[in-house]
Enzyme design. Sequence first.
Site, PDB file in Angstrom:
ATOM      1  N   GLU A   1      37.130  31.870  63.592  1.00 45.28           N
ATOM      2  CA  GLU A   1      36.162  30.876  64.036  1.00 45.28           C
ATOM      3  C   GLU A   1      36.452  29.629  63.218  1.00 45.28           C
ATOM      4  OE1 GLU A   1      31.388  29.888  64.186  1.00 45.28           O
ATOM      5  OE2 GLU A   1      32.230  31.102  62.580  1.00 45.28           O
TER       6      GLU A   1
ATOM      7  N   HIS B   1      26.945  34.765  70.141  1.00 46.71           N
ATOM      8  CA  HIS B   1      25.745  34.937  69.312  1.00 46.71           C
ATOM      9  C   HIS B   1      25.305  33.601  68.727  1.00 46.71           C
ATOM     10  CE1 HIS B   1      28.579  34.796  65.876  1.00 46.71           C
ATOM     11  NE2 HIS B   1      27.513  34.448  65.178  1.00 46.71           N
ATOM     12  N   ASP B   2      26.265  32.742  68.332  1.00 46.71           N
ATOM     13  CA  ASP B   2      25.930  31.437  67.764  1.00 46.71           C
ATOM     14  C   ASP B   2      25.272  30.533  68.794  1.00 46.71           C
ATOM     15  OD1 ASP B   2      26.565  31.342  65.035  1.00 46.71           O
ATOM     16  OD2 ASP B   2      28.693  31.096  65.437  1.00 46.71           O
ATOM     17  N   GLN B   3      25.893  30.419  69.955  1.00 50.63           N
ATOM     18  CA  GLN B   3      25.443  29.447  70.936  1.00 50.63           C
ATOM     19  C   GLN B   3      24.153  29.852  71.624  1.00 50.63           C
ATOM     20  OE1 GLN B   3      26.805  26.646  70.865  1.00 50.63           O
ATOM     21  NE2 GLN B   3      28.685  27.133  69.755  1.00 50.63           N
TER      22      GLN B   3
ATOM     23  N   LEU C   1      37.305  36.211  61.774  1.00 51.40           N
ATOM     24  CA  LEU C   1      37.054  35.576  60.490  1.00 51.40           C
ATOM     25  C   LEU C   1      36.032  34.472  60.668  1.00 51.40           C
ATOM     26  CD1 LEU C   1      40.798  35.236  59.407  1.00 51.40           C
ATOM     27  CD2 LEU C   1      39.255  37.166  58.977  1.00 51.40           C
ATOM     28  N   ASP C   2      34.882  34.627  60.036  1.00 47.08           N
ATOM     29  CA  ASP C   2      33.783  33.686  60.212  1.00 47.08           C
ATOM     30  C   ASP C   2      34.093  32.347  59.548  1.00 47.08           C
ATOM     31  OD1 ASP C   2      30.919  33.205  60.998  1.00 47.08           O
ATOM     32  OD2 ASP C   2      30.706  32.931  58.830  1.00 47.08           O
ATOM     33  N   ALA C   3      33.863  31.261  60.270  1.00 53.33           N
ATOM     34  CA  ALA C   3      33.861  29.889  59.751  1.00 53.33           C
ATOM     35  C   ALA C   3      34.964  29.624  58.727  1.00 53.33           C
ATOM     36  CB  ALA C   3      32.492  29.574  59.147  1.00 53.33           C
ATOM     37  N   VAL C   4      36.210  29.744  59.147  1.00 53.76           N
ATOM     38  CA  VAL C   4      37.312  29.566  58.197  1.00 53.76           C
ATOM     39  C   VAL C   4      37.426  28.124  57.711  1.00 53.76           C
ATOM     40  CG1 VAL C   4      38.606  31.489  59.166  1.00 53.76           C
ATOM     41  CG2 VAL C   4      39.070  29.173  59.985  1.00 53.76           C
TER      42      VAL C   4
END
Length: 581
Positions: free
Chosen positions: A281, A378-380, A243-246
């Site tokens: 996340e 992928h973010d970092q 779950l992206d950026a909860v």
Amino acid sequence: MQFEVWAPQAGRVTLQCDGVTCALERDPDRAGWWRREAQAQDGSRYGFALDDGPVLPDPRSRRQPDGPDGLSAVVDHEQYAWRGEWAGRPLPGAVLYELHVGTYTREGTLDAAADRLGHLVELGVTHVELMPVCPFPGRHGWGYEGVSLWAVHEPYGGPEALKRFVDRAHELGLGVVLDVVHNHLGPSGNYLPRFGPYFTDTHHTPWGSAVNLDAPGSDEVRAYLLGSSLAWLRDYRIDGLRLDAVHALADTRACHFLEELSTAVDALAADLGRPLFLVAEADLNDPRLVTPREDGGLGLHAQWNDDFHHSLHTALTGESQGYYADFARAPLAALAKTLTGGYFHDGTYSSFRGRCHGRPLDRTRVAAHRLLGYGQTHDQVGNRALGDRLSSSLSPGLLACAATLTLTAPFTPMLFMGEEWAACTPWQFFTDHTDPDLAESVRRGRRREFAAHGWAEEDVPDPQDPATRDRSCLDWSEPENEPHARVLAWYRHLIALRHEQADLTDPDLADTKVAYDEVERWLAFRRGDVRVAVNLAKEPAAIPLGPRPVQVLAAWEPVEAPGAEGMLHLPGEACVVLLQA
């Protein structure tokens, strides 16, 4: 078949299906819903017109053959013949592998990615985590600007290709996790506001108005997101959702959306008879996310742990900008704190935020596997100006140390595609927006963002340039050559040890004991009978392990087991895993 759509503000709704137009009727049992029976079959193209406006895709579209702006297509999930049964693969004991379909192979399709799954089996991972696959503008992108939350990006191969991918993964014994985005939708092809109050100005997010989870009409919006989540798990046999950026899910209701989602997923797991899980996340450092509902938590099964990444990254690189600042003051101490306590910020002051952040995690109640640990994501990688991986600046020995810490730590480890062979290819931010104004806005915004940090605008890759995506594709010839082959062999060995040594998957976070020397740059920790030591300095280190005899299970450089004095002599930029005899 039955067509239905939620459009509470419309006075008239019509269906266009295979060129035939007909009016829908209000559903007397569900406020705001419209419905009608009409002739259709798998592949039939259709859309809805509100108050005689343009024909729009179905908010619950299962397929968008012509992209987010085109007509929807009927998908009959019963037509796919699954090749076998799947009992599922749970999260405890897992090793995850984050994969972007569009750059895992040069072809950038699900079928091409499925052809490379044998590599992951040989590597020893248990689950492949796909970055978002919902439709987005153009052909190439990260996937976080998707729309049509029930559909699969057509250039990846569409719904059938995702089923073939999952089928192949399951045949090989791999679970599949899917990254889903509930906190915002892409700006292009997003027609939801025309249908109803899917967004609200009650709250604002970095992407604008918030998804409506608590304002009027939010019951149906929550049902929309719940239905999409369950559809991935049920119709595609996905094993878990990331779950992206909860933390960006603004919800003031007594029962938080995440609690409602975890309840629904656990019920589906019981119904299907196989394990399902949710991984968040979150930028909250709030253990309530992963605390069971019966203990007052939200009941999610795990969360990404950026604190582990940040402490590891600063220890390896010495970087101290932005959110790395707090960790860089004493990176090995920060790493030791996360290894034993889960969070670094557990109510401590965060200079990046200018306030105290987080709360302590109760190690007696939260199992270690509920936190995901990683050295790269992928973010970092992708949110760096040049998308440079650790391999662009670190020696193979330090990369081996990073792998050792990630794969022997108490947390559920996760790898980012290509790190297992120290890929030289960057992973950069790329888009393929078809709207020229949006494309230019994204291009300028990216360059302006990094110019503020000292980068020359011409050095920041153009997200819209096809070459930016092409540079980001993995080079599958690398694993055959040095030093990539040696790094890959090390990852395989470590993952095999994690599967073989029960102490490395012990869920008791409190059982980890750490020692370190900030000046000499070494760190050692114990998990049961397993001892792990890394030396991040260029010079050899003498590390006291105690008098109990140990044997070497894995060593990056040749090393002798400590003698009776219990002193381990470890070469510079090297690591070792030992077993107490």
